[in-house]
Design a protein around this motif. Structure first.
Motif, mmCIF file in Angstrom:
data_model
loop_
_atom_site.group_PDB
_atom_site.id
_atom_site.type_symbol
_atom_site.label_atom_id
_atom_site.label_comp_id
_atom_site.label_asym_id
_atom_site.label_seq_id
_atom_site.Cartn_x
_atom_site.Cartn_y
_atom_site.Cartn_z
ATOM 1 N N ALA A 85 0.833 -1.208 0.000
ATOM 2 C CA ALA A 85 0.000 0.000 0.000
ATOM 3 C C ALA A 85 0.866 1.255 0.000
ATOM 4 N N TYR A 86 1.952 1.247 0.778
ATOM 5 C CA TYR A 86 2.863 2.395 0.784
ATOM 6 C C TYR A 86 3.554 2.557 -0.576
ATOM 7 N N VAL A 87 3.938 1.452 -1.204
ATOM 8 C CA VAL A 87 4.584 1.513 -2.515
ATOM 9 C C VAL A 87 3.602 2.074 -3.539
ATOM 10 N N LYS A 88 2.346 1.637 -3.487
ATOM 11 C CA LYS A 88 1.339 2.125 -4.438
ATOM 12 C C LYS A 88 1.065 3.617 -4.264
ATOM 13 N N GLU A 89 1.256 4.141 -3.046
ATOM 14 C CA GLU A 89 1.097 5.578 -2.833
ATOM 15 C C GLU A 89 2.206 6.352 -3.536
ATOM 16 N N ARG A 90 3.413 5.782 -3.579
ATOM 17 C CA ARG A 90 4.572 6.494 -4.134
ATOM 18 C C ARG A 90 4.686 6.335 -5.645
ATOM 19 N N ARG A 91 4.203 5.235 -6.200
ATOM 20 C CA ARG A 91 4.419 4.953 -7.617
ATOM 21 C C ARG A 91 3.084 4.801 -8.357
ATOM 22 N N SER A 92 3.072 5.282 -9.596
ATOM 23 C CA SER A 92 1.884 5.108 -10.433
ATOM 24 C C SER A 92 1.953 3.730 -11.100
ATOM 25 N N ASP A 93 0.870 3.341 -11.762
ATOM 26 C CA ASP A 93 0.860 2.052 -12.467
ATOM 27 C C ASP A 93 1.883 2.048 -13.604
ATOM 28 N N ALA A 94 2.048 3.180 -14.273
ATOM 29 C CA ALA A 94 3.021 3.264 -15.366
ATOM 30 C C ALA A 94 4.441 3.081 -14.834
ATOM 31 N N ASP A 95 4.740 3.689 -13.670
ATOM 32 C CA ASP A 95 6.065 3.504 -13.066
ATOM 33 C C ASP A 95 6.297 2.041 -12.704
ATOM 34 N N ALA A 96 5.266 1.399 -12.163
ATOM 35 C CA ALA A 96 5.391 -0.002 -11.770
ATOM 36 C C ALA A 96 5.663 -0.885 -12.989
ATOM 37 N N GLU A 97 4.952 -0.616 -14.101
ATOM 38 C CA GLU A 97 5.165 -1.395 -15.337
ATOM 39 C C GLU A 97 6.588 -1.212 -15.853
ATOM 40 N N ALA A 98 7.111 0.011 -15.800
ATOM 41 C CA ALA A 98 8.475 0.284 -16.284
ATOM 42 C C ALA A 98 9.505 -0.427 -15.417
ATOM 43 N N ILE A 99 9.330 -0.395 -14.108
ATOM 44 C CA ILE A 99 10.270 -1.064 -13.192
ATOM 45 C C ILE A 99 10.220 -2.575 -13.393
ATOM 46 N N LEU A 100 8.999 -3.119 -13.563
ATOM 47 C CA LEU A 100 8.858 -4.559 -13.795
ATOM 48 C C LEU A 100 9.530 -4.964 -15.099
ATOM 49 N N ALA A 101 9.336 -4.202 -16.167
ATOM 50 C CA ALA A 101 9.958 -4.519 -17.461
ATOM 51 C C ALA A 101 11.477 -4.482 -17.349
ATOM 52 N N GLU A 102 12.003 -3.497 -16.617
ATOM 53 C CA GLU A 102 13.452 -3.396 -16.426
ATOM 54 C C GLU A 102 13.994 -4.595 -15.652
ATOM 55 N N ALA A 103 13.277 -5.002 -14.589
ATOM 56 C CA ALA A 103 13.723 -6.140 -13.786
ATOM 57 C C ALA A 103 13.668 -7.435 -14.591
ATOM 58 N N LEU A 104 12.603 -7.612 -15.395
ATOM 59 C CA LEU A 104 12.499 -8.813 -16.226
ATOM 60 C C LEU A 104 13.598 -8.850 -17.286
ATOM 61 N N ALA A 105 13.939 -7.693 -17.848
ATOM 62 C CA ALA A 105 15.021 -7.635 -18.843
ATOM 63 C C ALA A 105 16.351 -8.015 -18.201
ATOM 64 N N ALA A 106 16.584 -7.580 -16.974
ATOM 65 C CA ALA A 106 17.825 -7.915 -16.265
ATOM 66 C C ALA A 106 17.911 -9.408 -15.991
ATOM 67 N N VAL A 107 16.796 -10.018 -15.599
ATOM 68 C CA VAL A 107 16.765 -11.459 -15.322
ATOM 69 C C VAL A 107 17.014 -12.236 -16.604
ATOM 70 N N ARG A 108 16.374 -11.835 -17.684
ATOM 71 C CA ARG A 108 16.552 -12.532 -18.978
ATOM 72 C C ARG A 108 17.997 -12.400 -19.471
ATOM 73 N N ALA A 109 18.608 -11.246 -19.229
ATOM 74 C CA ALA A 109 19.995 -11.053 -19.654
ATOM 75 C C ALA A 109 20.933 -11.952 -18.867
ATOM 76 N N ARG A 110 20.664 -12.123 -17.567
ATOM 77 C CA ARG A 110 21.493 -13.020 -16.732
ATOM 78 C C ARG A 110 21.356 -14.464 -17.180
ATOM 79 N N ARG A 111 20.178 -14.852 -17.601
ATOM 80 C CA ARG A 111 19.939 -16.228 -18.021
ATOM 81 C C ARG A 111 20.458 -16.479 -19.442
ATOM 82 N N GLY A 112 20.723 -15.420 -20.157
ATOM 83 C CA GLY A 112 21.186 -15.585 -21.538
ATOM 84 C C GLY A 112 20.058 -15.670 -22.530
ATOM 85 N N GLU A 113 18.849 -15.367 -22.097
ATOM 86 C CA GLU A 113 17.706 -15.389 -23.014
ATOM 87 C C GLU A 113 17.661 -14.079 -23.789
ATOM 88 N N ALA A 114 17.061 -14.115 -24.924
ATOM 89 C CA ALA A 114 17.009 -12.916 -25.766
ATOM 90 C C ALA A 114 15.953 -11.995 -25.361
#
Length: 114
Positions: A85-114
């Protein structure tokens, strides 16, 4: 047998046994506060001290004010908030989507996936 110069029942920082012998107490005035449950709270304040706007009622714990017919309202209790709830107060849905996409890209890069 105890010696004659022992001070009994005393501790460091203790006030004199008879304070009127050494000092005069400050002049005082009585101030009355009333809570929402109509409890009267009477406190002593130094004459030159400013009276606080509210005082906690010792009987019920509600705030008490100096106006008998218009006491302070009950405090509003905030519900428990989770970390999410505190995180949702600080971040919008668009910010959350951008952070999630960045984290998923980092995980895929570590695994060697494209």
């Amino acid at each position: 047998m105890a010696s004659a110069n022992t001070i009994r029942g005393s501790r460091i920082g203790a006030s004199p046994a008879r304070p009127t012998e050494r000092a005069e107490p400050a002049p005082r005035r009585q101030t009355t506060y009333w809570c929402a449950n109509s409890h009267a709270v009477e406190i002593s304040l130094a004459v030159e001290a400013a009276a606080p706007e509210t005082w906690e009622c010792p009987r019920c714990g509600l705030p008490a004010g100096q106006d008998r017919h218009n006491p302070p309202a009950r405090p509003r209790t905030e519900p428990y908030k989770s970390h999410l709830a505190y995180v949702k107060e600080r971040r919008s849905d668009a910010d959350a989507e951008a952070i999630l996409a960045e984290a998923l890209a980092a995980v895929r890069a570590r695994r060697g996936e494209a």
